[in-house]
Design an enzyme around this catalytic site. Structure first.
Site, PDB file in Angstrom:
ATOM      1  N   SER A 128      41.937  29.460  38.357  1.00 59.57           N
ATOM      2  CA  SER A 128      42.391  30.826  38.159  1.00 59.57           C
ATOM      3  C   SER A 128      43.138  31.132  36.698  1.00 59.57           C
ATOM      4  O   SER A 128      42.662  30.518  36.033  1.00 59.57           O
ATOM      5  CB  SER A 128      43.195  31.732  39.452  1.00 59.57           C
ATOM      6  N   ASP A 169      38.374  33.191  36.296  1.00 57.80           N
ATOM      7  CA  ASP A 169      37.327  33.287  37.491  1.00 57.80           C
ATOM      8  C   ASP A 169      37.185  34.932  37.781  1.00 57.80           C
ATOM      9  O   ASP A 169      36.484  35.284  38.594  1.00 57.80           O
ATOM     10  CB  ASP A 169      37.834  32.656  38.884  1.00 57.80           C
ATOM     11  N   ASP A 208      40.771  36.862  33.587  1.00 58.51           N
ATOM     12  CA  ASP A 208      41.043  35.618  33.573  1.00 58.51           C
ATOM     13  C   ASP A 208      40.115  34.556  33.789  1.00 58.51           C
ATOM     14  O   ASP A 208      38.852  35.162  34.130  1.00 58.51           O
ATOM     15  CB  ASP A 208      42.074  35.343  34.973  1.00 58.51           C
ATOM     16  N   ASP A 258      38.717  37.813  38.380  1.00 62.01           N
ATOM     17  CA  ASP A 258      39.341  38.603  39.705  1.00 62.01           C
ATOM     18  C   ASP A 258      40.455  39.419  39.053  1.00 62.01           C
ATOM     19  O   ASP A 258      41.291  39.842  40.011  1.00 62.01           O
ATOM     20  CB  ASP A 258      39.679  37.699  41.023  1.00 62.01           C
TER      21      ASP A 258
END
Length: 461
Positions: free
Chosen positions: A104, A250, A248, A252
């Site tokens: 993340s 990933d 970011d 999310d």
């Protein structure tokens, strides 16, 4: 260098000694623990896997795939993808779980395994404990080669995910297309560089791509905070843009940049999207204890009820289901729309925000000015292994016993419209101390006051 094994998953810096950092052996053991947990629950298991673009992802993906297959589990590999895409693919594939290789917001030298259940949602604390127990067990089992699981690849799911978003009634596709928006995108050279431009181009949005090559070479700290996104802010301030989007690694978490190059504020992503959704579909909202009070204000203004949950997406989702919330998420830029799926999703956040902006008909900075203006001071203290945090919390509770406080996740103390929240991080060896007020200086002062209180409690007389 560190390795964090928790009910939330496995996370650490890559390279070093087994059990101290994130190594291939740790990845294999943890994956095998997850595989055993899956096989306990399902007789014909299938798992969807995907990864962000960080350098260790490809190697670890191979280990995850091989380990699962050697346990007799079928694998569907999305390879370069986004966390919300994998979450949705688990359900669409009728799979029994998912693994996302992403750390993340952590730097590129980190990686992690995020674990999903059959609903495409993060596994619960109870299930996470079982996975950890299996990972350390001497009873890990593998199957005869003739019974290895199958392996399929599928690179179409990002497009499918986007199509599901554009089919939502809440997304005003025609209004967005008619608005003729010009935007800049910073995808920190990860998989958002694949997904975000695809989404925007389907909405006829003119896109300038900054750091959209998914090579895993992060050009700046990947956490989308104001101090880390100065390049896109300068680009927008010096150009002719309607706004900017930052995600970011990933995808999310979502942050916007106003047309003047000023950050919209990560806390206000959810506030703005919720305001739009609540006007179309009145109901309740949920965010975590460390998120801005502005969501509560906007929810109550629209006739709904707001509830705070413990920090962590799984906790937010659990509370959203309990409250039948129509929108929710986290103040770090995480938007959860149950109508699509129960997971933070920057792509649906972009589509909903553009719908809101197109119908609003004015600039992003003017939209931002319509919301209550709170400021959060975000601080952290490196965690001393010898610190008895529970004892510290008890001392603070006694000190602030006359104030309203909450202990469902660390300690949150309220001072009318101001608050301070102290908690142990789920993902890093630190203690987080957040404070909010209507002025930044007061928020900073509140956070510093609490840190001084902690120092006094742990310093011997």
């Amino acid at each position: 260098m560190s390795l964090i094994k928790s009910i939330s998953g496995l996370r650490g810096t890559v390279g070093g000694k087994v059990g101290e950092t994130l190594t291939p052996i740790d990845v294999a053991k943890f994956t095998a623990g997850f595989g055993m947990w899956i096989k306990e629950r399902h007789s014909e298991p299938k798992v969807v896997i995907g990864r962000d673009a960080r350098p260790s992802g490809s190697t670890f993906r191979s280990i995850v795939e091989s380990t699962l297959r050697a346990q007799g589990i079928d694998v569907v590999d999305l390879d370069l993808s986004t966390t919300p895409t994998v979450e949705m693919a688990v359900v669409n594939e009728n799979a029994q779980g998912g693994i996302i290789l992403t750390a993340s917001h952590n730097p590129s030298g980190w990686n992690a395994l995020k674990l999903l259940n059959e609903n495409g949602e993060f596994i619960s604390a109870e299930d996470g404990k079982k996975v950890l127990e299996w990972a350390e067990s001497a009873d890990l089992e593998f199957v005869d080669p003739k019974k290895f699981g199958s392996y399929d690849t599928n690179d179409s799911y990002i497009d499918w995910h986007i199509d599901q978003i554009l089919a939502l009634d809440l997304v005003n596709v025609e209004a967005i297309k008619a608005a003729g928006f010009k935007v800049a995108v910073d995808a920190v050279n990860s998989t958002g560089g694949i997904a975000v431009p695809k989404l925007l181009k389907k909405l006829n949005v003119e896109v300038t791509e900054l750091y959209c090559e998914p090579n895993g070479v992060f050009p700046h700290n990947p956490e989308p905070l104001p101090e880390n996104i100065t390049h896109i802010c300068s680009e927008i301030a010096g150009g002719n843009y309607d706004l900017g989007f930052v995600v970011d690694p990933d995808v999310d978490r979502l942050v916007m940049v106003c047309e003047d190059g000023v950050s919209f504020g990560e806390e206000y992503t959810l506030v703005a999207v919720a305001d739009y959704v609540l006007k179309k579909k009145p109901g309740n909202t949920v965010s975590n204890l460390s998120s801005t009070r502005a969501l509560r204000d906007v929810t109550e203004k629209n006739g709904g009820s707001y509830t705070a949950s413990a920090v962590g997406e799984v906790n937010v989702v659990t509370e959203m289901k309990a409250q039948n919330a129509v929108i929710g998420g986290e103040g770090n830029g995480g938007v959860i729309l149950p109508e699509l799926h129960y997971g933070r999703d920057a792509l649906v956040g972009i589509a909903l925000f553009l719908s809101h902006l197109a119908e609003f008909g004015k600039s992003v900075s003017m939209l931002r000015s319509t919301y209550p203006n709170y400021h959060i001071s975000k601080n952290k203290i490196e965690l001393d292994p010898s610190l008895d945090l529970d004892k510290v919390l008890e001392g603070l509770k006694a000190q602030y016993s006359k104030n309203k406080f909450t202990t469902i996740d660390g300690l949150k103390i309220e001072f009318d419209k101001e608050w301070v929240h102290l908690r142990r991080s789920n993902t890093e060896p630190i203690i987080r101390i957040y404070a909010e007020s209507e002025s930044q200086s007061t928020a900073d002062h509140l956070a510093q006051k609490l840190m001084m209180d902690i120092k006094e409690l742990i310093t011997p007389v």
